[in-house]
Write a protein that holds these residues in place. Structure first.
Motif, PDB file in Angstrom:
ATOM      1  N   CYS A  15      19.369  53.445  41.748  1.00 41.81           N
ATOM      2  CA  CYS A  15      18.153  52.700  42.056  1.00 41.81           C
ATOM      3  C   CYS A  15      18.066  52.454  43.560  1.00 41.81           C
ATOM      4  O   CYS A  15      19.010  51.965  44.175  1.00 41.81           O
ATOM      5  CB  CYS A  15      18.147  51.377  41.298  1.00 41.81           C
ATOM      6  N   ARG A  17      15.824  50.433  45.047  1.00 41.30           N
ATOM      7  CA  ARG A  17      15.452  49.051  45.331  1.00 41.30           C
ATOM      8  C   ARG A  17      16.677  48.123  45.266  1.00 41.30           C
ATOM      9  O   ARG A  17      16.813  47.212  46.065  1.00 41.30           O
ATOM     10  CB  ARG A  17      14.394  48.568  44.357  1.00 41.30           C
ATOM     11  N   CYS A  18      17.581  48.320  44.312  1.00 38.80           N
ATOM     12  CA  CYS A  18      18.775  47.467  44.177  1.00 38.80           C
ATOM     13  C   CYS A  18      19.702  47.604  45.383  1.00 38.80           C
ATOM     14  O   CYS A  18      20.331  46.641  45.796  1.00 38.80           O
ATOM     15  CB  CYS A  18      19.552  47.824  42.915  1.00 38.80           C
ATOM     16  N   ASN A  21      18.283  45.457  48.233  1.00 36.31           N
ATOM     17  CA  ASN A  21      18.116  44.025  48.003  1.00 36.31           C
ATOM     18  C   ASN A  21      19.448  43.280  47.890  1.00 36.31           C
ATOM     19  O   ASN A  21      19.624  42.437  47.024  1.00 36.31           O
ATOM     20  CB  ASN A  21      17.290  43.781  46.731  1.00 36.31           C
ATOM     21  N   SER A  27      25.174  42.035  45.569  1.00 42.01           N
ATOM     22  CA  SER A  27      23.985  42.283  44.760  1.00 42.01           C
ATOM     23  C   SER A  27      24.311  41.982  43.302  1.00 42.01           C
ATOM     24  O   SER A  27      25.464  41.889  42.911  1.00 42.01           O
ATOM     25  CB  SER A  27      23.526  43.730  44.909  1.00 42.01           C
ATOM     26  N   CYS A  52      15.156  50.080  35.607  1.00 46.43           N
ATOM     27  CA  CYS A  52      16.312  49.401  36.198  1.00 46.43           C
ATOM     28  C   CYS A  52      16.472  48.050  35.499  1.00 46.43           C
ATOM     29  O   CYS A  52      15.588  47.197  35.584  1.00 46.43           O
ATOM     30  CB  CYS A  52      16.107  49.204  37.695  1.00 46.43           C
ATOM     31  N   TYR A  54      18.312  45.599  36.332  1.00 45.05           N
ATOM     32  CA  TYR A  54      18.522  44.520  37.298  1.00 45.05           C
ATOM     33  C   TYR A  54      17.213  44.099  37.963  1.00 45.05           C
ATOM     34  O   TYR A  54      17.031  42.937  38.285  1.00 45.05           O
ATOM     35  CB  TYR A  54      19.550  44.936  38.349  1.00 45.05           C
ATOM     36  N   CYS A  55      16.295  45.048  38.153  1.00 43.86           N
ATOM     37  CA  CYS A  55      14.981  44.749  38.725  1.00 43.86           C
ATOM     38  C   CYS A  55      13.968  44.403  37.638  1.00 43.86           C
ATOM     39  O   CYS A  55      12.899  43.887  37.939  1.00 43.86           O
ATOM     40  CB  CYS A  55      14.459  45.947  39.514  1.00 43.86           C
ATOM     41  N   TYR A  56      14.273  44.733  36.392  1.00 40.30           N
ATOM     42  CA  TYR A  56      13.394  44.514  35.240  1.00 40.30           C
ATOM     43  C   TYR A  56      12.078  45.273  35.348  1.00 40.30           C
ATOM     44  O   TYR A  56      11.042  44.780  34.937  1.00 40.30           O
ATOM     45  CB  TYR A  56      13.122  43.022  35.011  1.00 40.30           C
ATOM     46  N   GLU A  57      12.106  46.462  35.921  1.00 46.70           N
ATOM     47  CA  GLU A  57      10.923  47.315  35.982  1.00 46.70           C
ATOM     48  C   GLU A  57      11.338  48.743  36.278  1.00 46.70           C
ATOM     49  O   GLU A  57      12.498  49.009  36.597  1.00 46.70           O
ATOM     50  CB  GLU A  57       9.935  46.817  37.029  1.00 46.70           C
ATOM     51  N   THR A  59      11.676  51.802  38.555  1.00 60.90           N
ATOM     52  CA  THR A  59      11.761  52.026  39.997  1.00 60.90           C
ATOM     53  C   THR A  59      12.188  53.463  40.263  1.00 60.90           C
ATOM     54  O   THR A  59      12.598  54.180  39.357  1.00 60.90           O
ATOM     55  CB  THR A  59      12.779  51.069  40.648  1.00 60.90           C
TER      56      THR A  59
END
Length: 66
Positions: A15, A17-18, A21, A27, A52, A54-57, A59
């Motif tokens: 991912c 995005r993870c 972030n 993280s 993902c 961890y992001c709940y969407e 990505t």
């Protein structure tokens, strides 16, 4: 006789995005998927839209080096 490398290779998708972030160097986790790709049809790095946890969407997950 040893055979050469096959056409299909295993790749790891991570991912994007993870990875970006991280808060204070830590993280919640990094989502990774393992898949295969055809080396001749897709010589460049693979990017797929995956879920993902961890992001709940969904990505963008990009190919990383092993």
């Amino acid at each position: 006789m040893a055979k050469g490398k096959g056409v299909r290779v295993m790749v790891i998708l991570e991912c994007t995005r993870c990875v970006r972030n991280e808060v204070n160097g830590a993280s919640r986790g990094i989502s990774r998927y393992i898949t295969q790709k055809n080396r001749h049809n897709t010589p460049n790095q693979l990017e797929l839209k995956k879920f993902c946890p961890y992001c709940y969407e969904s990505t963008i997950h990009g190919e990383i080096k092993k």
